[in-house]
Design a protein around this motif. Structure first.
Motif, PDB file in Angstrom:
ATOM      1  N   UNK A  19      51.518  32.630  39.400  1.00 50.33           N
ATOM      2  CA  UNK A  19      52.296  33.769  38.624  1.00 50.33           C
ATOM      3  C   UNK A  19      52.382  33.236  37.099  1.00 50.33           C
ATOM      4  N   UNK A  20      51.979  32.183  36.586  1.00 44.88           N
ATOM      5  CA  UNK A  20      51.854  31.962  35.028  1.00 44.88           C
ATOM      6  C   UNK A  20      50.724  32.042  34.372  1.00 44.88           C
ATOM      7  N   UNK A  21      49.594  32.313  34.912  1.00 39.13           N
ATOM      8  CA  UNK A  21      48.440  32.553  34.310  1.00 39.13           C
ATOM      9  C   UNK A  21      47.486  33.668  34.794  1.00 39.13           C
ATOM     10  N   UNK A  22      46.319  34.182  34.248  1.00 42.40           N
ATOM     11  CA  UNK A  22      45.668  34.949  34.582  1.00 42.40           C
ATOM     12  C   UNK A  22      46.195  36.850  34.352  1.00 42.40           C
ATOM     13  N   UNK A  23      45.692  37.403  35.057  1.00 39.68           N
ATOM     14  CA  UNK A  23      46.251  38.781  35.159  1.00 39.68           C
ATOM     15  C   UNK A  23      47.103  39.115  36.465  1.00 39.68           C
TER      16      UNK A  23
END
Length: 589
Positions: free
Chosen positions: A260-264
């Motif tokens: 939940x900290x990177x990407x989309x």
């Protein structure tokens, strides 16, 4: 048992009687003969002067190299010997302050492998089990590696995470948590800062091995101001959040699995539960996501829907049923993989309940199986502080099994004095009845003064001597040397008849090696007593008083007694707080 061995020779009573009697005869003759203890080989020898104030219980390792003594009600001292059962040249290893758990300690025992320490007393009216990271070591210094420390509970090393309100983004209103698929990530969710916080665990599912804060995803930015729980789908590409304030389950997609900290991260369908549940707390799914379940305290039911496409709230979602859980404030929950077990937390009654489902993931077939109070008097609620509250939950919240169902984890969100995550072992996977929190509920059985605690030789039975009614209480253990309040962990066998024939104020007891006899000690009339059992190691069988020995001449306050197998044969060891000594006596078996 040795009996007379033929022709008796020798010039005096002592030489002619030595070796001739068994333990029953030894005690009987010592009690009635003019020669007394000495003439039947039971002359007491001062084995060890403790130098302690009010020593009350003691235990040896089987090899005699480790001695533990309880004293002053609040402390346990560990002494290491250089030769078996010989305290000459011994050294003090550590002192453990047990006051946070028990302020009036009497009972003391160690497991034969040195993994577990047990103590109890009249403050909490229980026996508590602790795990030693290093066998025989009771070191508790904060400077020691946790793996080497003495930890409350059965196998709960690294199973506790304190200060969940202060870690990460410091959310003081944490409500729920989740693991990823392999247990190497932990997620906390709450409405203090409306975030999902993500952490690494260095050991899978061991919350005490928190190893780095990855960051957080802001749900508040999406308008979710009361997030209470999070649940992942089966491949980590979606997570679902229960937003308590809007009565909604909100679907999210992520481009990086379980991250939940990177990407989309994309918000999807908001599914409203208001028609069925106005105060939703938690959401769950079956294995393929075609069934969804929501629990809350608006209806106090578990509600079930079907999804035409697994884990897709934009597909056709059809309400199936709502089943009462028989509790007023159900909150978080979890299923076993087949959906035949359902565990539910009630945060108001501080209870966890397990239900059996006759048809997997059919919540309408749920029937209550067992209930446990998570705020037991066995584990002290005070004084507050991170060192004291491992298995005590003031306001339990969150509920998840580990990957194989051998532990179950709960949060405590009561206050900053209690905030923690704790995992408790289940000795049978996914069975709450095997809840092994390392204590005995004595009060339920009528015992409120545990003064002595013992196992049978293989650890499949345990015994507690009560100092109020002078009876021994007996349990059978599903797993040797493991204590817990789960209904299948310990089976209560019953209680002995009163043992006051030897002394009306008993303090200690132990079995003869064959289990056919019991030695007791008491400090009302200051005696060592001897009883026989009609069935070995079964105190519920017929107990017969044989004889008692007056110890006043060398010890006026008997506290504990043990039968030990030394290199020189079996000995009777005897502790008193009048002289503060451990005495040794020869005795034939």
């Amino acid at each position: 048992m040795s009996k007379a061995r033929g022709l008796i020779t020798g010039g005096d009573f002592e030489s002619r009687s030595s070796g001739m009697y068994d333990s029953v005869d030894n005690v009987r003759i010592a009690a009635i003969s003019q020669a007394g203890l000495k003439k039947v080989g039971m002359q007491q020898t001062n084995l060890y002067t403790t130098g302690l104030t009010t020593p009350q219980g003691f235990a040896w390792s089987p090899d005699g190299l480790h001695l533990y003594i309880t004293y002053s009600g609040d402390f346990i001292k560990h002494i290491q010997c250089t030769s078996p059962f010989n305290t000459s040249g011994s050294s003090e290893q550590a002192i453990f302050n047990c006051a946070p758990y028990e302020t009036s300690t009497y009972s003391l025992e160690v497991s034969p492998n040195g993994r577990y320490l047990y103590f109890g007393g009249t403050g909490r009216d229980t026996i508590n089990q602790f795990t030693m990271g290093t066998p025989w070591t009771i070191t508790t210094s904060a400077n020691d590696n946790l793996a080497n420390r003495l930890v409350p509970g059965y196998e709960q090393i690294d199973k506790r995470l304190d200060n969940i309100f202060g870690i990460g983004s410091a959310d003081a209103s944490v409500r729920g948590f989740e693991f990823n698929n392999d247990g190497t990530k932990l997620y906390l969710i709450g409405f203090g800062d409306d975030n999902i916080q993500q952490f690494d665990l260095s050991t899978a599912y061991d919350v005490g091995t928190l190893d780095g804060y990855n960051g957080a995803y802001s749900l508040g930015g999406d308008g979710l101001t009361t997030p209470y729980s999070i649940r992942w789908n089966n491949d980590g590409t979606k997570f679902f959040v229960v937003n308590y304030g809007t009565d909604a389950v909100v679907e999210y997609s992520v481009s990086s699995a379980y991250d939940v900290t990177s990407g989309t991260i994309t918000e999807g369908t908001n599914f409203t539960t208001t028609s069925y549940e106005s105060n939703p707390y938690d959401v769950g799914f079956n294995a393929d996501g075609t069934q969804m379940f929501v629990i809350g305290n608006g209806s106090a039911k578990i509600h079930e829907w079907t999804l035409s496409t697994g884990f897709d709230l934009s597909s056709t979602v059809t309400y199936v049923s709502g089943t009462s859980l028989g509790t007023s404030n159900p909150a978080h929950f979890d299923f076993n993989p087949t959906g035949t077990k359902l565990v539910v937390i009630d945060y108001n009654t501080d209870a966890v309940r397990e239900y059996d489902l006759s048809t997997g993931f059919d919540s309408s077939t749920a029937t209550l199986y067992t209930t446990l109070d998570l705020s037991p008097t066995q584990w002290s609620p005070a004084p507050t502080g991170t060192a004291y509250l491992t298995n005590y939950f003031a306001t339990p919240s969150g509920c998840r099994f580990n990957g194989d169902g051998t532990t179950i984890t709960f949060l405590d969100r009561n206050s900053s004095s209690y905030d923690k995550a704790v995992s408790i072992p289940l000795t049978t996977a996914y069975e709450l009845s095997s809840f092994s929190d390392g204590c005995i509920d004595l009060v339920t059985r009528g015992s409120d003064f545990p003064v002595s605690f013992r196992f049978n030789p293989d650890g499949t039975k345990c015994y507690v001597l009560d100092g109020t009614d002078d009876k021994i209480y007996q349990w059978s253990l599903a797993v040797p040397y493991v204590l817990g309040r789960g209904s299948t962990v310990m089976t209560y066998d019953g209680v002995s008849s009163s043992l006051t024939s030897s002394d009306p104020a008993l303090k200690g007891f132990d079995f003869t090696p064959d289990g056919k006899g019991i030695f007791t000690c008491g400090n009302s009339i200051d005696t060592i007593g001897h009883f026989t059992l009609s069935t070995p190691f079964d105190v519920t069988s017929t107990v017969t008083f044989m004889a008692a020995i007056d110890t006043t001449s060398f010890e006026s306050v008997p506290e504990d007694v043990r039968v030990v197998n030394t290199p020189n044969g079996y000995k009777l060891h005897f502790l008193g707080s009048g002289s503060d000594k451990i005495f040794e006596m020869d005795i034939n078996f």
